[in-house]
Design a protein around this motif. Structure first.
Motif, PDB file in Angstrom:
ATOM      1  N   ALA A  88       0.801  -1.229   0.000  1.00  0.00           N
ATOM      2  CA  ALA A  88       0.000   0.000   0.000  1.00  0.00           C
ATOM      3  C   ALA A  88       0.832   1.278   0.000  1.00  0.00           C
ATOM      4  O   ALA A  88       0.550   2.207  -0.794  1.00  0.00           O
ATOM      5  CB  ALA A  88      -0.968  -0.017   1.189  1.00  0.00           C
ATOM      6  N   PRO A  89       1.867   1.421   0.829  1.00  0.00           N
ATOM      7  CA  PRO A  89       2.629   2.690   0.828  1.00  0.00           C
ATOM      8  C   PRO A  89       3.278   2.989  -0.516  1.00  0.00           C
ATOM      9  O   PRO A  89       3.266   4.147  -0.967  1.00  0.00           O
ATOM     10  CB  PRO A  89       3.678   2.464   1.924  1.00  0.00           C
ATOM     11  N   PHE A  90       3.825   1.984  -1.154  1.00  0.00           N
ATOM     12  CA  PHE A  90       4.472   2.202  -2.445  1.00  0.00           C
ATOM     13  C   PHE A  90       3.442   2.592  -3.503  1.00  0.00           C
ATOM     14  O   PHE A  90       3.645   3.551  -4.270  1.00  0.00           O
ATOM     15  CB  PHE A  90       5.222   0.939  -2.870  1.00  0.00           C
ATOM     16  N   LEU A  91       2.336   1.884  -3.563  1.00  0.00           N
ATOM     17  CA  LEU A  91       1.322   2.179  -4.573  1.00  0.00           C
ATOM     18  C   LEU A  91       0.660   3.527  -4.311  1.00  0.00           C
ATOM     19  O   LEU A  91       0.311   4.253  -5.259  1.00  0.00           O
ATOM     20  CB  LEU A  91       0.283   1.062  -4.608  1.00  0.00           C
ATOM     21  N   ASP A  92       0.491   3.904  -3.044  1.00  0.00           N
ATOM     22  CA  ASP A  92      -0.051   5.232  -2.726  1.00  0.00           C
ATOM     23  C   ASP A  92       0.887   6.323  -3.222  1.00  0.00           C
ATOM     24  O   ASP A  92       0.431   7.378  -3.726  1.00  0.00           O
ATOM     25  CB  ASP A  92      -0.267   5.362  -1.216  1.00  0.00           C
ATOM     26  N   TRP A  93       2.173   6.103  -3.070  1.00  0.00           N
ATOM     27  CA  TRP A  93       3.169   7.081  -3.563  1.00  0.00           C
ATOM     28  C   TRP A  93       3.054   7.248  -5.072  1.00  0.00           C
ATOM     29  O   TRP A  93       3.113   8.375  -5.588  1.00  0.00           O
ATOM     30  CB  TRP A  93       4.568   6.592  -3.174  1.00  0.00           C
ATOM     31  N   VAL A  94       2.877   6.138  -5.794  1.00  0.00           N
ATOM     32  CA  VAL A  94       2.730   6.203  -7.253  1.00  0.00           C
ATOM     33  C   VAL A  94       1.466   6.984  -7.621  1.00  0.00           C
ATOM     34  O   VAL A  94       1.488   7.865  -8.494  1.00  0.00           O
ATOM     35  CB  VAL A  94       2.692   4.788  -7.857  1.00  0.00           C
ATOM     36  N   ARG A  95       0.368   6.655  -6.967  1.00  0.00           N
ATOM     37  CA  ARG A  95      -0.908   7.301  -7.302  1.00  0.00           C
ATOM     38  C   ARG A  95      -0.890   8.807  -7.009  1.00  0.00           C
ATOM     39  O   ARG A  95      -1.593   9.585  -7.679  1.00  0.00           O
ATOM     40  CB  ARG A  95      -2.044   6.655  -6.504  1.00  0.00           C
ATOM     41  N   ALA A  96      -0.086   9.201  -6.053  1.00  0.00           N
ATOM     42  CA  ALA A  96      -0.079  10.610  -5.640  1.00  0.00           C
ATOM     43  C   ALA A  96       0.692  11.515  -6.584  1.00  0.00           C
ATOM     44  O   ALA A  96       0.644  12.745  -6.446  1.00  0.00           O
ATOM     45  CB  ALA A  96       0.507  10.720  -4.233  1.00  0.00           C
ATOM     46  N   ASP A  97       1.392  10.948  -7.566  1.00  0.00           N
ATOM     47  CA  ASP A  97       2.236  11.751  -8.450  1.00  0.00           C
ATOM     48  C   ASP A  97       1.741  11.588  -9.883  1.00  0.00           C
ATOM     49  O   ASP A  97       1.709  10.494 -10.431  1.00  0.00           O
ATOM     50  CB  ASP A  97       3.693  11.302  -8.327  1.00  0.00           C
ATOM     51  N   SER A  98       1.406  12.700 -10.512  1.00  0.00           N
ATOM     52  CA  SER A  98       0.875  12.675 -11.882  1.00  0.00           C
ATOM     53  C   SER A  98       1.923  12.263 -12.910  1.00  0.00           C
ATOM     54  O   SER A  98       1.593  12.043 -14.087  1.00  0.00           O
ATOM     55  CB  SER A  98       0.310  14.053 -12.247  1.00  0.00           C
ATOM     56  N   ALA A  99       3.183  12.150 -12.497  1.00  0.00           N
ATOM     57  CA  ALA A  99       4.231  11.715 -13.423  1.00  0.00           C
ATOM     58  C   ALA A  99       4.152  10.228 -13.724  1.00  0.00           C
ATOM     59  O   ALA A  99       4.884   9.731 -14.588  1.00  0.00           O
ATOM     60  CB  ALA A  99       5.602  12.063 -12.852  1.00  0.00           C
ATOM     61  N   TYR A 100       3.262   9.536 -13.023  1.00  0.00           N
ATOM     62  CA  TYR A 100       3.173   8.088 -13.192  1.00  0.00           C
ATOM     63  C   TYR A 100       1.750   7.659 -13.521  1.00  0.00           C
ATOM     64  O   TYR A 100       0.772   8.285 -13.085  1.00  0.00           O
ATOM     65  CB  TYR A 100       3.627   7.374 -11.916  1.00  0.00           C
ATOM     66  N   ARG A 101       1.677   6.576 -14.277  1.00  0.00           N
ATOM     67  CA  ARG A 101       0.390   5.933 -14.526  1.00  0.00           C
ATOM     68  C   ARG A 101       0.589   4.419 -14.520  1.00  0.00           C
ATOM     69  O   ARG A 101       1.715   3.927 -14.740  1.00  0.00           O
ATOM     70  CB  ARG A 101      -0.212   6.381 -15.849  1.00  0.00           C
TER      71      ARG A 101
END
Length: 607
Positions: free
Chosen positions: A367-380
């Motif tokens: 969860a922490p890693f995936l939340d970090w990804v979701r929080a940044d528009s540079a990633y999809r």
């Protein structure tokens, strides 16, 4: 002739009458063979090649199970309707079919290195006596001898033209034990499994896990041969918890170059036992059966899959940094295995597995890693990240997957095929593939430390600019259980594996290209370009891991210092074992123990 060679040749003279009585053409032919022993092996048509009557005698000795081999593609060009050609083409994507043909291998070749070519003859061994007969025949006539188990060798050690092949495919019995004690040993009885030399891991997993409710440490690909994997080290998806297959070997029956059947374990022939635990297949003898310890199953197995795309190079480098930080803090332990791959299009692919956790527990870890990804528009998410788990007993249960996730497995589609013969769909691209390049390197766990992580991240990013690669976390034992590490310490595998957090693998391949196969046109110019790019990528990774060793089964055909690369400080001991049990070099494989004494094709002894 040198004096030492003359004395050795004279020592063979008492054998000449025996050879004459057994049907040798003449004493002169026999002497030619004996003298040639010290210079070259015999090819078809050359003086000393066994006469037809001698091959017939071998056929009788092995109960009629001597096969004269020819590639099923041999007549494709002149007769496209040839039944052997048509049948082989029909099942070209079926690894079980490839394995059931002694003239074929799972890899069709390697650019500028080797191509799959059948042996002249094969003994389709069904028992240990057949193997003994083949070994004795090859030794007496000084033939090139090859062993094909699963036939997965990337480096082409499962076949060789002009050779005699030992093919134990039908020696595939699997027997479970509740109270195994190795011969001559006094330790407490333990759970174990005895597996004959021709079995694949699909056979072992079906018997041990699906039917028996136990765990045996084997390989990830179900069509790999058990005996070959064990001898090469034997990493599986969960090696960080249960160790390598080699480290869990309790005993083996092996036919050595003198034709003797030996039992090798911790008390009986312990040097040979140590040597076959990671010293490579085909160099020290022919294993006919082996016994591995088994373990209690965890409650659950599971996996995490998906892909994350970064919008820029800078964002991708930051993603790599976060992934390495996350790995060290959350995944660097016995629960987790398999891989993350890094692509030049700025994509991080996830293909991880876990044991001993429930699905909610695994989701909480990520969860922490995936939340970090979701929080940044540079990633999809190029592919949604999924966390799935299943009861451990179903991990290799073919019927379970047919019912619940048929897209994850590919079955042997031939009529009458065993129902448990399935492979993971993700391994399908390796069936018959033609390798362009393949390299590996162990990365030390010190690179995960906070003060070193930036060096690691820089190297991973720079390497990805050259070619895509993967970190196989289960193929480094650092972070694993203490038992797994300690057992691996007592094997011939390169000791770097004890301190490595992952094995970096960088590779490329093309479509199947068996010689004679219609439209088999290896793209050599492309292969060489890709090999050059992989060289650059791996040089970048090795810059932060100087002297990194390679995993024997997954390594560069052209590796220069292969003795050091595969075995490091263990090589002198392995060479001594080789000299003791095979002093004349009957067993030869490319970059195998003692192979430096022979030409690249294994036929000519070097001065």
């Amino acid at each position: 002739m040198k004096r030492r060679e003359l004395l050795k040749a004279m020592a063979t003279l008492p054998l000449l009458p025996l050879l004459m009585r057994s049907g040798a053409a003449s004493a002169r032919d026999a002497a030619t063979v004996m003298m040639a022993k010290f210079h070259s092996r015999v090819r078809p048509g050359a003086p000393g090649w066994p006469l037809a009557a001698q091959w017939e005698q071998l056929k009788r000795d092995v109960g009629g199970r001597l096969l004269k081999l020819e590639s099923p593609f041999a007549h494709c060009a002149t007769s496209p309707s040839d039944s052997a050609c048509a049948e082989a083409l029909k099942h070209l994507d079926n690894p079980f079919a490839l394995g059931d043909n002694p003239a074929l291998t799972q890899t069709s070749g390697w650019a500028d290195a080797w191509k799959s070519q059948p042996s002249a003859y094969a003994v389709a061994a069904e028992n240990t006596a057949d193997v003994v007969a083949a070994v004795n025949f090859a030794r007496r006539h000084h033939l090139r001898l090859v062993v094909k188990g699963g036939g997965h060798s990337y480096q082409g050690t499962s076949d060789a033209p002009d050779s005699l092949l030992i093919w134990p495919r039908h020696m595939n019995k699997v027997t479970l034990h509740d109270d195994f004690v190795a011969q001559g040993c006094v330790e407490a009885p333990q759970h174990a499994v005895t597996i004959k030399a021709g079995a694949m891991w699909s056979d072992a997993y079906d018997a041990v896990t699906t039917k028996g409710g136990r765990y045996v440490q084997g390989g990830g690909c179900t069509t790999v041969g058990v005996a070959g994997l064990v001898q090469s080290g034997g990493f599986g998806s969960f090696s960080k918890n249960w160790g390598t297959a080699a480290a869990n070997l309790l005993e083996a029956e092996i036919v050595t170059a003198d034709g003797k059947v030996r039992i090798a374990n911790a008390r009986t022939h312990p040097d040979l036992f140590w040597g076959i635990k990671g010293g490579g297949g085909g160099s020290l003898g022919v294993i006919t059966r082996l016994t591995l310890r088994t373990f209690e199953l965890p409650t659950m197995f599971g996996g995490v899959s998906g892909a994350i795309k970064a919008s820029s190079d800078d964002a991708f480098r930051a993603l790599i940094a976060k992934a390495m930080e996350f790995y060290r803090s959350a995944l660097f332990n016995p629960h987790w295995g398999e891989q993350m791959s890094f692509r030049s299009n700025n994509t991080l692919n996830l293909s991880m597995v876990f044991q001993g956790l429930t699905q909610p527990q695994a989701e909480q870890v990520w969860a922490p890693f995936l939340d970090w990804v979701r929080a940044d528009s540079a990633y999809r998410f190029a592919k949604p990240v999924q966390v799935l788990a299943l009861p451990a007993r179903h991990l290799w249960d073919a019927e379970f997957f047919r019912a619940h996730a048929p897209q994850l497995v590919v079955a042997d589609d031939r009529t009458g095929a065993p129902t448990h013969h399935v492979l993971w769909a993700g391994d399908q691209d390796q069936v018959g593939w033609f390798i362009h390049s393949y390299q590996s390197a162990w990365l030390p766990a010190a690179l995960l430390q906070p003060g070193q992580q930036s060096r690691l991240v820089d190297a991973l990013f720079a390497a990805s600019r050259q070619w895509g690669f993967a970190l196989h976390f289960n193929k480094g034992l650092a972070g694993g259980s203490a038992d797994a590490i300690e057992r691996a310490r007592d094997t011939a595998t390169h000791p770097q594996v004890l301190d490595a957090f992952a094995l970096a693998i960088c590779a490329s391949s093309g479509d199947p290209a068996f010689p004679g196969m219609p439209n088999a046109r290896p793209e050599l110019a492309r292969a060489r370009r890709e090999a050059a790019a992989i060289d650059k990528a791996m040089d970048t990774l090795r810059a932060v891991a100087p002297g990194a060793g390679s995993y024997l089964s997954e390594s560069d055909y052209f590796l220069h210092d292969w003795q050091q690369g595969f075995w490091g400080p263990h090589y002198p001991k392995l060479a001594a074992v080789k000299h003791k049990y095979d002093p004349d070099g009957l067993f030869f494989v490319h970059h195998g123990v003692g192979s430096e004494a022979w030409s690249a094709d294994g036929f000519t002894r070097l001065a």
